[in-house]
Design an enzyme around this catalytic site. Structure first.
Site, short mmCIF file in Angstrom:
data_model
loop_
_atom_site.label_atom_id
_atom_site.label_comp_id
_atom_site.label_asym_id
_atom_site.label_seq_id
_atom_site.Cartn_x
_atom_site.Cartn_y
_atom_site.Cartn_z
N TRP A 1 0.88 -1.20 -0.05
CA TRP A 1 -0.14 0.08 -0.04
C TRP A 1 1.09 1.52 -0.11
O TRP A 1 1.77 1.42 0.69
CB TRP A 1 -0.98 -0.14 1.20
CG TRP A 1 -2.15 -0.73 1.11
CD1 TRP A 1 -2.33 -2.12 1.52
CD2 TRP A 1 -3.41 -0.30 0.38
NE1 TRP A 1 -3.56 -2.44 1.13
CE2 TRP A 1 -4.43 -1.21 0.55
CE3 TRP A 1 -3.78 0.98 -0.35
CZ2 TRP A 1 -5.50 -1.54 -0.13
CZ3 TRP A 1 -4.94 1.05 -0.86
CH2 TRP A 1 -6.14 -0.30 -0.79
N SER B 1 0.02 -2.70 6.24
CA SER B 1 0.74 -2.45 7.70
C SER B 1 0.00 -3.54 8.49
O SER B 1 0.93 -3.89 9.37
CB SER B 1 0.25 -1.25 8.02
OG SER B 1 1.14 0.01 7.16
N PHE B 2 -0.98 -3.96 8.30
CA PHE B 2 -1.48 -4.81 9.54
C PHE B 2 -0.89 -6.07 9.55
O PHE B 2 -0.34 -6.88 10.61
CB PHE B 2 -3.07 -5.22 9.13
CG PHE B 2 -3.79 -6.07 10.31
CD1 PHE B 2 -4.47 -5.03 11.27
CD2 PHE B 2 -3.85 -7.30 10.34
CE1 PHE B 2 -5.29 -5.84 12.27
CE2 PHE B 2 -4.54 -7.93 11.37
CZ PHE B 2 -5.23 -7.15 12.27
N VAL C 1 0.08 4.61 6.69
CA VAL C 1 -1.45 4.31 6.78
C VAL C 1 -2.11 5.83 6.58
O VAL C 1 -1.45 6.80 7.37
CB VAL C 1 -1.63 3.74 7.96
CG1 VAL C 1 -3.35 3.66 8.08
CG2 VAL C 1 -1.11 2.37 8.37
N ASP D 1 -12.06 7.74 5.30
CA ASP D 1 -13.48 8.12 5.81
C ASP D 1 -14.22 7.42 6.73
O ASP D 1 -14.99 7.73 7.29
CB ASP D 1 -14.51 8.24 4.47
CG ASP D 1 -13.91 9.47 3.58
OD1 ASP D 1 -13.25 10.56 3.96
OD2 ASP D 1 -14.29 9.16 2.48
N THR D 2 -13.32 6.28 7.18
CA THR D 2 -14.00 5.42 8.12
C THR D 2 -12.87 5.06 9.21
O THR D 2 -11.95 5.62 9.03
CB THR D 2 -14.14 3.92 7.34
OG1 THR D 2 -12.90 3.36 6.94
CG2 THR D 2 -15.07 4.00 6.07
N HIS E 1 -11.41 2.47 9.89
CA HIS E 1 -10.51 1.58 9.67
C HIS E 1 -9.05 2.21 9.95
O HIS E 1 -8.13 1.28 10.26
CB HIS E 1 -10.52 1.20 8.17
CG HIS E 1 -9.48 0.23 7.60
ND1 HIS E 1 -9.43 -0.82 7.73
CD2 HIS E 1 -8.23 0.57 6.82
CE1 HIS E 1 -8.66 -1.51 7.27
NE2 HIS E 1 -7.96 -0.78 6.57
N PHE F 1 9.97 1.20 14.14
CA PHE F 1 8.67 1.53 13.88
C PHE F 1 9.00 2.72 12.72
O PHE F 1 9.07 3.86 13.01
CB PHE F 1 7.73 2.28 14.95
CG PHE F 1 6.24 2.45 14.67
CD1 PHE F 1 5.44 1.26 14.55
CD2 PHE F 1 5.69 3.64 14.19
CE1 PHE F 1 4.03 1.45 14.20
CE2 PHE F 1 4.57 3.88 13.94
CZ PHE F 1 3.46 2.82 13.81
#
Length: 164
Positions: A30, A62-63, A91, A95-96, A98, A123
């Site tokens: 991503w 990233s998860f 990240v 709009d959510t 998430h 990190f």
């Protein structure tokens, strides 16, 4: 707001560098343009300091970073274990909610790895509101977070060696 100019982060004063160090960069697919430049910045710092055993692994998002780092560590042979990992991702808020879940999960995952693995996990995940903020962190007014992650890795490798 954190400002790297108000710190000593960019001063590489680790003493004798571990020149044969192995660092694994685990990066996301991503936001590839930003993530790839973070990797490039990290590689520039390592090259400038004579560290050439750099391995890159790619995960979807990233998860998945903490899982991949743990799996790489577990599967490495005793003589081939990395001296540090850098989790690289970006990240960008949408709009959510998430964004909030992913940021918390990856942060908690990296913290957990730092408490369980015997080597540092840096990190290098940008958590930003928009793409402009990310661009400002890969060579813009907020420095270069890929370079900063590599410097942090070198310092933590030095610390780890000194404490063994």
């Amino acid at each position: 707001m954190a400002d790297v100019n108000n710190s000593n982060l960019l001063q590489l004063n680790t003493g004798i560098l571990k020149k044969d160090a192995c660092v694994v960069l685990v990066k996301t697919e991503w936001n590839a343009t930003i993530v790839d430049e973070m990797e490039n910045g990290a590689r520039r710092v390592f090259a400038a300091n004579g560290i050439d055993n750099i391995i890159t692994k790619v995960v979807p998002g990233s998860f998945e970073l903490p899982f991949a780092i743990k799996k790489i560590w577990d599967n490495a042979g005793l003589g081939q274990r990395p001296d540090a990992f850098i989790a690289i991702g970006t990240v960008i808020r949408g709009d959510t909610p998430h964004f909030d879940y992913v940021c918390k999960a990856v942060t908690d995952g990296v913290v957990n790895l730092n408490l369980t693995l015997p080597v540092p996990v840096i990190f290098g995940v940008l958590t930003v509101d928009n793409e402009q903020q990310a661009l400002e962190r890969i060579g813009g007014k907020h420095g270069h977070k890929g370079e900063e992650a590599a410097i942090t890795a070198l310092k933590m490798i030095g610390l780890n060696v000194s404490l063994d």
